[in-house]
Design a protein around this motif. Sequence first.
Motif, mmCIF file in Angstrom:
data_model
loop_
_atom_site.group_PDB
_atom_site.id
_atom_site.type_symbol
_atom_site.label_atom_id
_atom_site.label_comp_id
_atom_site.label_asym_id
_atom_site.label_seq_id
_atom_site.Cartn_x
_atom_site.Cartn_y
_atom_site.Cartn_z
ATOM 1 N N GLY A 113 0.467 -1.318 0.344
ATOM 2 C CA GLY A 113 -0.208 0.091 0.362
ATOM 3 C C GLY A 113 0.560 1.177 -0.286
ATOM 4 N N LEU A 114 2.069 0.960 -0.590
ATOM 5 C CA LEU A 114 2.983 2.493 -0.434
ATOM 6 C C LEU A 114 2.439 3.138 -1.721
ATOM 7 N N SER A 115 3.512 4.573 -1.311
ATOM 8 C CA SER A 115 3.265 5.909 -2.607
ATOM 9 C C SER A 115 3.625 4.887 -4.086
ATOM 10 N N GLN A 116 2.989 5.244 -5.400
ATOM 11 C CA GLN A 116 3.887 5.137 -6.225
ATOM 12 C C GLN A 116 5.066 5.017 -6.019
ATOM 13 N N GLU A 117 6.105 6.783 -5.916
ATOM 14 C CA GLU A 117 7.468 7.062 -5.484
ATOM 15 C C GLU A 117 8.267 6.325 -4.998
ATOM 16 N N GLU A 118 6.903 5.964 -3.217
ATOM 17 C CA GLU A 118 8.141 4.590 -2.314
ATOM 18 C C GLU A 118 8.774 3.276 -3.038
ATOM 19 N N ILE A 119 7.636 3.208 -3.826
ATOM 20 C CA ILE A 119 7.194 1.466 -4.438
ATOM 21 C C ILE A 119 8.967 1.232 -5.496
ATOM 22 N N GLN A 120 9.041 2.593 -6.390
ATOM 23 C CA GLN A 120 9.759 2.780 -7.356
ATOM 24 C C GLN A 120 11.249 3.219 -6.913
ATOM 25 N N GLN A 121 11.316 3.305 -5.680
ATOM 26 C CA GLN A 121 12.230 3.979 -4.673
ATOM 27 C C GLN A 121 12.934 2.398 -4.005
ATOM 28 N N ARG A 122 11.736 2.170 -3.146
ATOM 29 C CA ARG A 122 12.342 0.317 -2.926
ATOM 30 C C ARG A 122 12.902 -0.732 -3.660
ATOM 31 N N ALA A 123 12.379 -0.321 -5.254
ATOM 32 C CA ALA A 123 12.489 -1.274 -5.820
ATOM 33 C C ALA A 123 13.829 -0.950 -6.355
ATOM 34 N N ARG A 124 14.634 0.033 -6.712
ATOM 35 C CA ARG A 124 15.799 0.181 -7.255
ATOM 36 C C ARG A 124 16.890 0.493 -5.691
ATOM 37 N N GLU A 125 16.771 0.387 -4.484
ATOM 38 C CA GLU A 125 17.744 -0.007 -3.434
ATOM 39 C C GLU A 125 17.893 -1.129 -3.397
ATOM 40 N N ALA A 126 16.534 -2.321 -4.005
ATOM 41 C CA ALA A 126 16.618 -3.211 -3.676
ATOM 42 C C ALA A 126 17.774 -3.900 -4.816
ATOM 43 N N MET A 127 17.282 -4.072 -5.793
ATOM 44 C CA MET A 127 18.491 -3.870 -7.119
ATOM 45 C C MET A 127 19.408 -3.376 -7.205
ATOM 46 N N ASP A 128 19.644 -2.913 -6.636
ATOM 47 C CA ASP A 128 21.807 -2.552 -6.383
ATOM 48 C C ASP A 128 22.045 -2.831 -5.111
ATOM 49 N N MET A 129 21.284 -3.507 -3.961
ATOM 50 C CA MET A 129 21.400 -4.260 -3.410
ATOM 51 C C MET A 129 22.166 -5.713 -3.585
ATOM 52 N N VAL A 130 21.146 -6.432 -4.533
ATOM 53 C CA VAL A 130 21.972 -7.207 -5.129
ATOM 54 C C VAL A 130 22.588 -7.656 -6.625
ATOM 55 N N GLY A 131 23.002 -5.946 -6.312
ATOM 56 C CA GLY A 131 23.834 -6.184 -8.681
ATOM 57 C C GLY A 131 23.102 -5.905 -9.280
ATOM 58 N N LEU A 132 22.294 -4.860 -10.143
ATOM 59 C CA LEU A 132 21.337 -5.368 -10.800
ATOM 60 C C LEU A 132 20.914 -3.884 -11.142
ATOM 61 N N THR A 133 21.484 -4.080 -11.562
ATOM 62 C CA THR A 133 21.535 -2.357 -13.002
ATOM 63 C C THR A 133 20.392 -1.556 -13.349
ATOM 64 N N GLU A 134 20.606 -1.278 -13.604
ATOM 65 C CA GLU A 134 18.966 0.046 -14.780
ATOM 66 C C GLU A 134 19.337 -0.902 -16.348
ATOM 67 N N ASP A 135 20.508 -1.657 -16.331
ATOM 68 C CA ASP A 135 19.850 -2.469 -17.474
ATOM 69 C C ASP A 135 18.855 -3.376 -17.259
ATOM 70 N N TYR A 136 18.690 -3.632 -15.987
ATOM 71 C CA TYR A 136 18.414 -5.206 -16.429
ATOM 72 C C TYR A 136 16.599 -4.734 -16.121
ATOM 73 N N ASP A 137 15.827 -3.380 -16.527
ATOM 74 C CA ASP A 137 14.925 -2.989 -15.067
ATOM 75 C C ASP A 137 13.336 -3.147 -16.295
ATOM 76 N N LYS A 138 14.106 -3.473 -17.662
ATOM 77 C CA LYS A 138 13.098 -3.738 -19.271
ATOM 78 C C LYS A 138 12.932 -5.018 -19.243
ATOM 79 N N ARG A 139 13.906 -6.025 -18.764
ATOM 80 C CA ARG A 139 14.522 -7.484 -19.749
ATOM 81 C C ARG A 139 13.298 -8.337 -19.092
ATOM 82 N N SER A 140 12.559 -9.424 -19.530
ATOM 83 C CA SER A 140 11.801 -10.101 -18.784
ATOM 84 C C SER A 140 12.668 -11.187 -18.407
ATOM 85 N N PRO A 141 11.919 -11.337 -16.751
ATOM 86 C CA PRO A 141 12.447 -11.919 -15.878
ATOM 87 C C PRO A 141 13.066 -13.921 -16.366
ATOM 88 N N PHE A 142 12.711 -14.196 -17.977
ATOM 89 C CA PHE A 142 12.626 -15.612 -17.652
ATOM 90 C C PHE A 142 13.184 -15.401 -19.002
#
Length: 285
Positions: A113-142
Amino acid sequence: MSIECRNVNYFYGKGTPSEVHVLKDINLTIHKGEFIGIIGHTGSGKSTLIQHLNGLLQATEGEVCYDGVNIFSEGYDRRALRGHVGLVFQYPEHQLFETDVFTDVCFGPKNQGLSQEEIQQRAREAMDMVGLTEDYDKRSPFELSGGQKRRVAIAGVLAMKPDYLILDEPTAGLDPGGRDEILGVLRKLHEENGITVILVSHSMEDVANYVDRIIVINNGEIAFDDVPHQVFRHYKELEAFGLSAPQVTYIARALRERGLMVDDTVTTVEEAKKSILKALKNKNK
């Protein structure tokens, strides 16, 4: 802050002819900040136990408490609990279902139930924590490698900002490079971000190299709960459970039996290296 199991018993089909007693009087406390390994043979109750820790399964008897409160007491918000105690299942790529990586990582915080801004901020931080750069954003996980899929799944849980991260065989099916990649991420999360990690694994080497405490489950009971050196001293009992000590421990014991006075409680290659060099130096004096 802690997770505590108090006299936890769990039955499949209780009261029926096919009743199975899966967990037997489990008493266990997991403190914030620990890195714990849970090991046991297939069918020992490991996966059943960890699903109690965030309320996916309810104890047939006994209590599971988070920060001193029974999570199955009336009115307890178990949905909120799963934001604090995150669980990554075995083959976590089965938890991926969105069309692109960033959207997938946003799923957990979106459901908080977070705001869109908070959701995106958390997602970016989490991806940074596991070493996933912005290059992965639009890639299919499959379309990612096995190790990359695991990192996306872990990021999806981390985006909910859990205090505890539970992983069921996160390196299953990965090649050595992928396994080291995932375990390195977990070590970083523990050391740099202070996240409590609970790792279920069949690999004695992985457990010996990374965790501070080992819990051994055998036939639904806690057989051992101690630091790695103390647990692996019981290698004969572990073998009887269908487990073992790390290979390097057996090598050290064999060298000692042949007269080289190495420390036969070593559990990692680095420990063995230091002990062997020290023993050779002493022998040559």
